[in-house]
Design a protein around this motif. Structure first.
Motif, PDB file in Angstrom:
ATOM      1  N   LYS A 112       0.851  -1.183   0.000  1.00  0.00           N
ATOM      2  CA  LYS A 112       0.000   0.000   0.000  1.00  0.00           C
ATOM      3  C   LYS A 112       0.885   1.230   0.000  1.00  0.00           C
ATOM      4  N   ASN A 125      -3.051   6.157  -1.249  1.00  0.00           N
ATOM      5  CA  ASN A 125      -4.371   5.553  -1.491  1.00  0.00           C
ATOM      6  C   ASN A 125      -4.317   4.526  -2.625  1.00  0.00           C
ATOM      7  N   GLN A 126      -3.115   4.035  -2.944  1.00  0.00           N
ATOM      8  CA  GLN A 126      -2.933   3.029  -3.995  1.00  0.00           C
ATOM      9  C   GLN A 126      -2.553   1.686  -3.370  1.00  0.00           C
ATOM     10  N   ARG A 181      -0.978  -2.284  -4.537  1.00  0.00           N
ATOM     11  CA  ARG A 181      -0.373  -3.140  -5.576  1.00  0.00           C
ATOM     12  C   ARG A 181      -0.367  -4.568  -5.050  1.00  0.00           C
ATOM     13  N   ASP A 209      -2.525  -3.108  -9.998  1.00  0.00           N
ATOM     14  CA  ASP A 209      -2.514  -1.827  -9.302  1.00  0.00           C
ATOM     15  C   ASP A 209      -3.902  -1.203  -9.335  1.00  0.00           C
ATOM     16  N   PRO A 267      -6.668   1.934  -7.011  1.00  0.00           N
ATOM     17  CA  PRO A 267      -6.939   2.718  -5.798  1.00  0.00           C
ATOM     18  C   PRO A 267      -7.404   1.820  -4.654  1.00  0.00           C
TER      19      PRO A 267
END
Length: 146
Positions: A20, A23-24, A26, A46, A48
């Motif tokens: 993290k 606010n993303q 993966r 990936d 949000p």
């Protein structure tokens, strides 16, 4: 990976991670052959953070879609590397192999019959099974006019 495979009693391991950043999120996933450590497939996803469940669904769909073909290909490779202890089966395989450069239909049929005898002696003889598949494909392509 070898140790994990031995401990779990599996040939393949699906490994992954979640990271993290702000606010993303993966998500990475990779399919690994436990015995050799070879990577059969890897991908990253990936998106949000608020769509984490959508990303999770994408991962599940991708993994499900790739595992069967990747495992099938790996099993074919593993099987074709399996030698035979039956010298007669090996001799028959070598006889059939001589037709590999010939496009002659009669030779291909003869090779398939010879391989059938080898496979009857050792039904798990990977090289004979693989060569029989190639010759069968040759006959099928000829029949379909390709």
């Amino acid at each position: 990976m070898k140790k994990v495979g031995r401990e779990l009693g599996v040939r393949y391991v699906l490994e992954g991670s979640v990271r993290k950043g702000g606010n993303q999120v993966r998500i990475t996933a990779q399919l690994i052959e436990a015995e050799t450590g070879a990577h059969l497939w890897a991908e990253r996803f990936d998106g949000p953070l608020e769509n984490v469940f959508e990303i999770q669904d994408r991962v599940a769909i991708a993994v499900a879609g790739v595992i069967e073909p990747a495992l099938q290909a790996a099993e074919i490779r593993r099987s074709s590397n399996r030698p035979t202890d039956d010298l007669t089966a090996y001799d028959l395989y070598l006889r059939a192999l001589q037709y590999s450069q010939s496009a002659d239909r009669a030779g291909t049929v003869e090779a398939l019959q010879t391989l059938g005898l080898a496979i009857k002696l050792d039904p798990r003889y990977g090289a004979a099974l693989a060569l029989a598949a190639c010759y069968s494909r040759r006959l099928l392509r000829e029949r379909l006019g390709r």
